[in-house]
Write a protein that holds these residues in place. Structure first.
Motif, PDB file in Angstrom:
ATOM      1  N   ASN A  19      66.553  58.302  46.966  1.00 26.74           N
ATOM      2  CA  ASN A  19      66.027  57.943  48.279  1.00 26.74           C
ATOM      3  C   ASN A  19      64.537  57.647  48.180  1.00 26.74           C
ATOM      4  N   SER A  20      64.032  56.868  49.111  1.00 25.56           N
ATOM      5  CA  SER A  20      62.650  56.391  49.031  1.00 25.56           C
ATOM      6  C   SER A  20      61.637  57.522  49.174  1.00 25.56           C
ATOM      7  N   ILE A  21      61.917  58.518  50.002  1.00 27.41           N
ATOM      8  CA  ILE A  21      60.974  59.633  50.159  1.00 27.41           C
ATOM      9  C   ILE A  21      60.845  60.401  48.848  1.00 27.41           C
ATOM     10  N   GLY A  22      61.962  60.627  48.178  1.00 32.69           N
ATOM     11  CA  GLY A  22      61.922  61.305  46.882  1.00 32.69           C
ATOM     12  C   GLY A  22      61.082  60.538  45.881  1.00 32.69           C
ATOM     13  N   LYS A  23      61.252  59.219  45.830  1.00 34.07           N
ATOM     14  CA  LYS A  23      60.476  58.392  44.907  1.00 34.07           C
ATOM     15  C   LYS A  23      58.988  58.465  45.240  1.00 34.07           C
ATOM     16  N   GLN A  24      58.650  58.409  46.538  1.00 41.00           N
ATOM     17  CA  GLN A  24      57.248  58.481  46.946  1.00 41.00           C
ATOM     18  C   GLN A  24      56.639  59.833  46.601  1.00 41.00           C
ATOM     19  N   LEU A  25      57.383  60.904  46.886  1.00 40.48           N
ATOM     20  CA  LEU A  25      56.872  62.242  46.586  1.00 40.48           C
ATOM     21  C   LEU A  25      56.658  62.423  45.087  1.00 40.48           C
ATOM     22  N   ASN A  26      57.582  61.919  44.285  1.00 43.56           N
ATOM     23  CA  ASN A  26      57.411  62.005  42.843  1.00 43.56           C
ATOM     24  C   ASN A  26      56.124  61.301  42.424  1.00 43.56           C
ATOM     25  N   ALA A  27      55.865  60.127  42.978  1.00 42.07           N
ATOM     26  CA  ALA A  27      54.644  59.396  42.633  1.00 42.07           C
ATOM     27  C   ALA A  27      53.401  60.197  43.025  1.00 42.07           C
TER      28      ALA A  27
END
Length: 136
Positions: A19-27
């Motif tokens: 999911n996009s939130i997970g990808k953003q948080l990882n970044a």
């Protein structure tokens, strides 16, 4: 003693890269300059004991970690509420990592659910009630 290593000098992020939130948080975590460990539940099997410890750290039930409003959940299980034991909810999380409701950050003994990338920035802001403060 828990199975999840807790270090006040390290940020641990449990998230789904599906999911996009997970990808953003990882970044954000990767670029934070802090020591970190990121666990993408889409690629890494999280044990039942770890899920139980995460839920306990958040003062929640394992079922509360599952996004029952997600379109994929409704497609698989329908619109009616389902009654499962912890083992059933664990199977859902392991088979469908995209159904993790929110990413989870651990720093020291503090467990925090993050619903957006801006949540992480807020907790890292030294002028805020940051991640080093208890949220239980």
């Amino acid at each position: 003693m828990g199975v999840i290593a807790m270090d006040k000098k390290q940020i641990t992020l449990y998230y789904s890269s599906e999911n996009s939130i997970g990808k953003q948080l990882n970044a954000y975590v990767e670029s934070s300059g802090e020591d970190h460990l990121t666990i993408d539940i889409s690629k890494t099997n999280v044990t039942g004991t770890q899920w139980a410890e995460l839920a306990d750290g958040l003062d929640k039930n394992i079922s509360d970690l599952v996004n029952t409003e997600h379109a994929d959940f409704k497609k698989i299980y329908g619109d009616d509420s389902i009654d499962l034991d912890d083992d059933g909810w664990l199977k859902i999380l392991n088979k469908n990592p995209v159904l993790l409701k929110n990413a989870i950050v651990i720093k020291g003994e503090h467990f925090i659910e993050l619903t957006s990338a801006s949540d992480f920035k807020q907790y890292m802001d030294p002028d805020s009630e940051g991640i080093d403060k208890p949220y239980k």
